[in-house]
Design a protein around this motif. Sequence first.
Motif, mmCIF file in Angstrom:
data_model
loop_
_atom_site.group_PDB
_atom_site.id
_atom_site.type_symbol
_atom_site.label_atom_id
_atom_site.label_comp_id
_atom_site.label_asym_id
_atom_site.label_seq_id
_atom_site.Cartn_x
_atom_site.Cartn_y
_atom_site.Cartn_z
ATOM 1 N N TYR A 168 39.587 49.445 45.998
ATOM 2 C CA TYR A 168 39.722 48.293 46.890
ATOM 3 C C TYR A 168 41.174 47.820 46.876
ATOM 4 C CZ TYR A 168 39.382 45.673 42.476
ATOM 5 O OH TYR A 168 39.562 45.197 41.208
ATOM 6 N N LYS A 169 41.546 47.021 47.842
ATOM 7 C CA LYS A 169 42.922 46.567 47.949
ATOM 8 C C LYS A 169 43.212 45.489 46.906
ATOM 9 C CE LYS A 169 43.346 47.545 52.904
ATOM 10 N NZ LYS A 169 43.601 46.976 54.259
ATOM 11 N N PRO A 170 44.369 45.560 46.271
ATOM 12 C CA PRO A 170 44.711 44.554 45.270
ATOM 13 C C PRO A 170 44.664 43.124 45.809
ATOM 14 C CG PRO A 170 46.234 46.407 45.138
ATOM 15 C CD PRO A 170 45.384 46.625 46.371
ATOM 16 N N GLU A 171 44.898 42.971 47.121
ATOM 17 C CA GLU A 171 44.907 41.641 47.718
ATOM 18 C C GLU A 171 43.554 40.945 47.597
ATOM 19 O OE1 GLU A 171 45.956 44.398 49.220
ATOM 20 O OE2 GLU A 171 48.140 44.072 49.169
ATOM 21 N N LEU A 172 42.496 41.721 47.338
ATOM 22 C CA LEU A 172 41.170 41.127 47.187
ATOM 23 C C LEU A 172 41.134 40.157 46.011
ATOM 24 C CD1 LEU A 172 38.147 41.002 47.976
ATOM 25 C CD2 LEU A 172 37.767 42.960 46.462
ATOM 26 N N ILE A 173 41.969 40.400 44.996
ATOM 27 C CA ILE A 173 41.969 39.531 43.822
ATOM 28 C C ILE A 173 42.297 38.095 44.214
ATOM 29 C CG2 ILE A 173 43.126 39.062 41.629
ATOM 30 C CD1 ILE A 173 41.193 41.404 41.499
ATOM 31 N N ARG A 174 43.241 37.897 45.107
ATOM 32 C CA ARG A 174 43.569 36.537 45.556
ATOM 33 C C ARG A 174 42.376 35.894 46.237
ATOM 34 N NH1 ARG A 174 45.950 32.309 44.290
ATOM 35 N NH2 ARG A 174 47.833 33.529 43.813
ATOM 36 N N ARG A 219 47.512 49.019 36.937
ATOM 37 C CA ARG A 219 48.662 48.184 36.579
ATOM 38 C C ARG A 219 48.957 47.178 37.686
ATOM 39 N NH1 ARG A 219 53.353 51.670 34.401
ATOM 40 N NH2 ARG A 219 53.135 52.575 36.480
ATOM 41 N N GLU A 220 48.812 47.603 38.935
ATOM 42 C CA GLU A 220 49.031 46.678 40.053
ATOM 43 C C GLU A 220 47.951 45.613 40.106
ATOM 44 O OE1 GLU A 220 50.327 44.727 43.499
ATOM 45 O OE2 GLU A 220 51.345 45.914 41.948
ATOM 46 N N ILE A 221 46.707 45.987 39.854
ATOM 47 C CA ILE A 221 45.630 45.003 39.826
ATOM 48 C C ILE A 221 45.882 43.965 38.729
ATOM 49 C CG2 ILE A 221 43.179 44.674 39.241
ATOM 50 C CD1 ILE A 221 43.512 45.553 42.075
ATOM 51 N N ALA A 222 46.343 44.428 37.568
ATOM 52 C CA ALA A 222 46.668 43.497 36.482
ATOM 53 C C ALA A 222 47.732 42.510 36.922
ATOM 54 C CB ALA A 222 47.129 44.269 35.252
ATOM 55 N N ARG A 223 48.741 43.002 37.623
ATOM 56 C CA ARG A 223 49.795 42.121 38.122
ATOM 57 C C ARG A 223 49.239 41.082 39.094
ATOM 58 N NH1 ARG A 223 53.033 41.059 42.141
ATOM 59 N NH2 ARG A 223 52.001 42.543 43.528
ATOM 60 N N GLN A 224 48.357 41.527 39.984
ATOM 61 C CA GLN A 224 47.761 40.620 40.960
ATOM 62 C C GLN A 224 46.902 39.547 40.272
ATOM 63 O OE1 GLN A 224 47.720 40.487 44.390
ATOM 64 N NE2 GLN A 224 49.004 42.248 44.879
ATOM 65 N N VAL A 225 46.183 39.952 39.230
ATOM 66 C CA VAL A 225 45.340 39.003 38.499
ATOM 67 C C VAL A 225 46.198 37.905 37.881
ATOM 68 C CG1 VAL A 225 43.839 38.736 36.469
ATOM 69 C CG2 VAL A 225 43.482 40.647 38.049
ATOM 70 N N ILE A 226 47.279 38.304 37.225
ATOM 71 C CA ILE A 226 48.171 37.321 36.604
ATOM 72 C C ILE A 226 48.794 36.427 37.668
ATOM 73 C CG2 ILE A 226 50.241 37.032 35.199
ATOM 74 C CD1 ILE A 226 47.771 38.152 33.704
ATOM 75 N N GLU A 227 49.217 37.024 38.767
ATOM 76 C CA GLU A 227 49.838 36.270 39.852
ATOM 77 C C GLU A 227 48.872 35.263 40.453
ATOM 78 O OE1 GLU A 227 50.967 37.961 43.977
ATOM 79 O OE2 GLU A 227 52.827 38.111 42.797
ATOM 80 N N ALA A 228 47.578 35.608 40.485
ATOM 81 C CA ALA A 228 46.562 34.703 41.033
ATOM 82 C C ALA A 228 46.170 33.602 40.047
ATOM 83 C CB ALA A 228 45.328 35.503 41.443
ATOM 84 N N GLY A 229 46.714 33.655 38.831
ATOM 85 C CA GLY A 229 46.426 32.621 37.852
ATOM 86 C C GLY A 229 45.101 32.794 37.139
ATOM 87 N N ALA A 249 47.751 40.183 29.542
ATOM 88 C CA ALA A 249 46.364 39.848 29.230
ATOM 89 C C ALA A 249 46.299 38.787 28.135
ATOM 90 C CB ALA A 249 45.600 41.096 28.790
ATOM 91 N N GLN A 250 45.286 37.943 28.230
ATOM 92 C CA GLN A 250 45.031 36.958 27.185
ATOM 93 C C GLN A 250 44.091 37.516 26.118
ATOM 94 O OE1 GLN A 250 43.589 33.358 28.984
ATOM 95 N NE2 GLN A 250 45.456 33.029 30.172
ATOM 96 N N ARG A 251 43.412 38.600 26.477
ATOM 97 C CA ARG A 251 42.414 39.168 25.576
ATOM 98 C C ARG A 251 42.373 40.672 25.813
ATOM 99 N NH1 ARG A 251 36.970 40.098 26.910
ATOM 100 N NH2 ARG A 251 35.585 40.376 25.126
ATOM 101 N N VAL A 252 42.110 41.433 24.745
ATOM 102 C CA VAL A 252 41.911 42.868 24.871
ATOM 103 C C VAL A 252 40.684 43.245 24.056
ATOM 104 C CG1 VAL A 252 43.500 43.369 22.958
ATOM 105 C CG2 VAL A 252 42.961 45.161 24.614
#
Length: 380
Positions: free
Chosen positions: A102-108, A144-154, A183-186
């Motif tokens: 799916y597109k990373p933009e979905l995370i937002r 890695r891009e999804i992780a970036r999007q997640v962090i960017e989305a707060g 990540a805050q948790r692993v």
Amino acid sequence: MTHQPQAPSRPLAAPLGLLAELTHRCALGCPYCSNPLELEARSRELGTDEWRRVFSEAARLGVLQIHLSGGEPALRRDILDLVRHCSAEGLYTNLITSGVGYKPELIRGLADAGLDHVQLSVQDIEPGEADRIAGYRGAFAVKREIARQVIEAGLPLTINAVVHRANVDRAPDLVRMALEWGAQRVEIAHTQYYGWALTNRTLLLPPRDAALRAIAAVEALKAELQDLIAVDHVLPDYHADYPKACMGGWGRRILNVTPAGKVLPCHASEGIPGLTFWNVSEHGLAEIWQDNPAFNAYRGTGWMQEPCLSCSRREIDFGGCRCQAMMMTGDPAATDPVCKLSPHHARVAQALAEEQPAPDKNEYVYRRLTVSNSPKRTPG
């Protein structure tokens, strides 16, 4: 052996969480996937209204957390609507995602819909090896891009990494990578041998010395990095002295709803013969939790055989895993063979002694939606 379930002797506590397997569709083919070998087709998936009803019933039952899983849950076209509904019901939502398909933009969009947390799977620190394990070229870069999007989305991010023979020496590096990704948790989870992992056991099971090195290294990092990242460490069953309380104990904390609406005490429990699992299309969630004989079959301690029945750990590990007992002994009421006190403990030693060829890119039986009733390789 036939086991007669008993109704609970006192009112049950509400389940804490519901694992919603929205779909079995997934772009990846991870050879340790916990999904069953017989995957549900899209045509059998519950519809949007059915899932909304399940989540509303979960909220009334007292469930606090909804874990949106799969397959890949973000492949559902109604994923935003389902997250909004859970949020409106006051349910904490955790998206368990591969990050692929799916597109990373979905995370937002999910963040805007009220998603509370993302749990992203990562197969290895080395892109080529990560892609080989996942059975999907380019998966590591997408993750890695999804992780970036997640962090960017707060959104809070957990990295989940399943540890096995191919990556066990890099388990501590996976912790460091999760920290680098924000990540805050692993969660470092040693492979549990059900479903696809059982099919691939000879390729996945690490030698004892490698597993013990990984455990020591991850535990050291857990202490060293405690102010920077939470490290959850799921230890390997086959190298333990005592079993875990699988899912916190049978029918005690968790409901697992399959894509087709069956409600299970755990994701592997359909492998136990003689149990009938009620469906949300025919029964309410509260009724299933309280009255389904499959849930009552191994609740508490009354069903136990010796040595569990008189063991001081019986309300700590609840006899271990019923599915593992079934797979390794043929009796789901037996003491989990992982336990050193089990009369079947030699079965674990036998599994560890199996020849373990070096993993090869052509040897994994990859998880695929269309599968045969007879997998290519079933160890043990």
